[in-house]
Motif scaffolding. Structure first.
Motif, PDB file in Angstrom:
ATOM      1  N   ARG A  23      97.741  11.601 -40.230  1.00 34.57           N
ATOM      2  CA  ARG A  23      98.557  12.529 -39.462  1.00 34.57           C
ATOM      3  C   ARG A  23      98.172  13.978 -39.719  1.00 34.57           C
ATOM      4  NH1 ARG A  23     102.886   8.953 -40.866  1.00 34.57           N
ATOM      5  NH2 ARG A  23     103.432  10.319 -42.618  1.00 34.57           N
ATOM      6  N   ARG A  24      97.473  14.242 -40.789  1.00 43.90           N
ATOM      7  CA  ARG A  24      97.071  15.614 -41.071  1.00 43.90           C
ATOM      8  C   ARG A  24      96.085  16.079 -40.012  1.00 43.90           C
ATOM      9  NH1 ARG A  24     100.928  17.576 -43.340  1.00 43.90           N
ATOM     10  NH2 ARG A  24      99.634  19.415 -43.591  1.00 43.90           N
ATOM     11  N   THR A  25      96.166  17.327 -39.649  1.00 45.66           N
ATOM     12  CA  THR A  25      95.361  17.829 -38.543  1.00 45.66           C
ATOM     13  C   THR A  25      94.471  19.000 -38.948  1.00 45.66           C
ATOM     14  OG1 THR A  25      97.172  19.308 -37.903  1.00 45.66           O
ATOM     15  CG2 THR A  25      97.135  17.137 -36.877  1.00 45.66           C
ATOM     16  N   GLY A 201     106.715  18.987 -26.855  1.00 44.23           N
ATOM     17  CA  GLY A 201     105.298  18.873 -26.577  1.00 44.23           C
ATOM     18  C   GLY A 201     104.807  17.447 -26.511  1.00 44.23           C
ATOM     19  N   GLY A 202     105.410  16.557 -27.305  1.00 42.89           N
ATOM     20  CA  GLY A 202     104.973  15.167 -27.337  1.00 42.89           C
ATOM     21  C   GLY A 202     105.320  14.402 -26.079  1.00 42.89           C
ATOM     22  N   GLY A 263      93.775  22.189 -35.693  1.00 43.45           N
ATOM     23  CA  GLY A 263      94.237  20.837 -35.391  1.00 43.45           C
ATOM     24  C   GLY A 263      95.431  20.758 -34.471  1.00 43.45           C
ATOM     25  N   ASN A 264      95.784  21.857 -33.821  1.00 42.57           N
ATOM     26  CA  ASN A 264      96.912  21.826 -32.893  1.00 42.57           C
ATOM     27  C   ASN A 264      96.442  21.310 -31.542  1.00 42.57           C
ATOM     28  OD1 ASN A 264      99.205  23.422 -34.409  1.00 42.57           O
ATOM     29  ND2 ASN A 264      97.313  24.554 -34.764  1.00 42.57           N
ATOM     30  N   LEU A 265      97.069  20.241 -31.082  1.00 38.19           N
ATOM     31  CA  LEU A 265      96.677  19.578 -29.847  1.00 38.19           C
ATOM     32  C   LEU A 265      97.076  20.424 -28.647  1.00 38.19           C
ATOM     33  CD1 LEU A 265      95.393  16.926 -28.789  1.00 38.19           C
ATOM     34  CD2 LEU A 265      97.714  16.003 -28.626  1.00 38.19           C
ATOM     35  N   ARG A 270     101.553  17.889 -31.544  1.00 40.09           N
ATOM     36  CA  ARG A 270     100.875  17.653 -32.822  1.00 40.09           C
ATOM     37  C   ARG A 270     100.189  18.920 -33.296  1.00 40.09           C
ATOM     38  NH1 ARG A 270      95.484  14.362 -33.136  1.00 40.09           N
ATOM     39  NH2 ARG A 270      94.725  16.516 -33.045  1.00 40.09           N
ATOM     40  N   GLY A 271     100.317  19.168 -34.598  1.00 44.90           N
ATOM     41  CA  GLY A 271      99.690  20.341 -35.179  1.00 44.90           C
ATOM     42  C   GLY A 271     100.507  20.876 -36.334  1.00 44.90           C
TER      43      GLY A 271
END
Length: 338
Positions: A23-25, A201-202, A263-265, A270-271
């Motif tokens: 899960r880390r981005t 956002g998801g 890593g921010n989508l 996610r991010g």
């Protein structure tokens, strides 16, 4: 039985660790930061001695990137942050009373964020188009107010006092950056309203069905983004004792790259601000190193653009989609030859 339970516990713990790592981005940001540090150590080690310059650049890029992250987490974009920074600086410099100028400048950032949110949330304009329009409008307004030239701050003594080092290489700009990161990270990770940014956002429809005030969260994100960009503009103007209407033109690209590399989508959901912080350090140090090497700003922008494209194309979802298309193409060719 105890041995079996111990094995199950160890397996469960290992799975949780793997899931946490997955899960880390921030992985790409860490890799880029290491590469930048290694190259600078080999080519321009003086960068590590110029603490003030390096930290100042990182703080400027980082502040704008932190605000931009709040919008990206909800699957939106704000291309006007660089112009907001420039316009705010001009507003601060053109008002004789420095304290009043700072207040008006910060309010200007909030108003710009609210305007962007209104166009996107209420009117229904795509965030890319809406903020692209405000980008050019704000840039033009900054040039009109400044007559296209740098504007000196009236109270130069107060501005110079703001730029002095407080503790070692730490200036007010860097301290504000650190405090801003702590406050926004607490908001995103600990407060319900901030955690709901990820939900919006998801899956926006699911967030609406769950009773989350999506419109309010979008307004909050854009107004915070505008406020943070304005804060960066205020601090930049105080440290330089002047406002440049062209300021922020390179900050937008660097801050946006820091967000994506962190890593921010882009689709949202996610991010992390930690990834953005690491990305800002990598991009900021790289810009300082290139400047010390005499690299023109245009070439720096080209390099940052290339890094941004690599970051976008190596995003895990994009790689999986590309792999899937390649496999389907291979399968079709195999079927055709059979």
């Amino acid at each position: 039985m105890s041995t079996i339970k111990l094995q199950e516990t160890q397996t469960g713990t290992w799975n949780r660790v793997k899931n946490t790592v997955a899960r880390r981005t921030e992985g790409r940001a860490v890799v880029l930061l290491i590469l930048v540090i290694v190259v600078i150590a080999m080519q321009q080690p003086i960068v590590f001695n110029a603490y003030g310059v390096s930290l100042a650049r990182v703080a400027l890029v980082g502040m704008v990137a932190l605000g931009l992250t709040l919008v990206v987490l909800q699957g939106e974009l704000d291309l006007s942050v660089g112009s907001t920074l420039a316009l705010t600086g001009v507003v601060v410099a053109t008002i004789p009373d420095l304290g009043l100028g700072i207040i008006v400048g910060l309010i200007t950032g909030l108003v710009i964020g609210a305007l962007n949110a209104f166009l996107i949330v209420i009117v229904g304009v795509n965030s890319f188009i809406a903020t692209l329009g405000t980008l050019f409008a704000l840039r033009g307004l900054a040039f009109v107010l400044s007559d296209g030239r740098p504007v000196r701050v009236t109270d130069i003594d107060s501005a110079l006092a703001f730029g002095r080092q407080l503790l070692g290489p730490l200036t007010p700009r860097v301290l504000v950056f650190i405090l801003l990161f702590i406050a926004l990270h607490f908001f995103i990770s600990r407060m319900r309203a901030g955690r709901e940014f990820y939900a919006v956002g998801g899956n926006r429809q699911a967030a609406i069905d769950a009773g989350i005030p999506v419109k309010l969260r979008l307004f909050t994100a854009f107004m915070l983004c505008g406020f943070v960009a304005a804060l960066a503009g205020v601090i930049n103007t105080l440290e330089l004792t002047a406002a440049d209407p062209t300021a922020g033109s390179s900050v937008l690209l660097a801050s946006f790259a820091a967000v994506i590399i962190g890593g921010n989508l882009l689709n949202g959901g996610r991010g992390s601000l930690v990834g953005t912080m690491i990305g800002a350090f990598a991009l900021g140090l790289m810009q300082v190193g290139l400047t010390f090497a005499g690299t023109p700003r245009e070439v720096q922008d080209v390099l940052i653009g290339i890094i941004l494209l690599v970051a976008i194309t190596t995003e895990p979802n994009n790689l999986r989609a590309l792999s899937g298309r390649f496999q389907r193409l291979t399968q079709r060719k195999a079927n055709a030859s059979a």
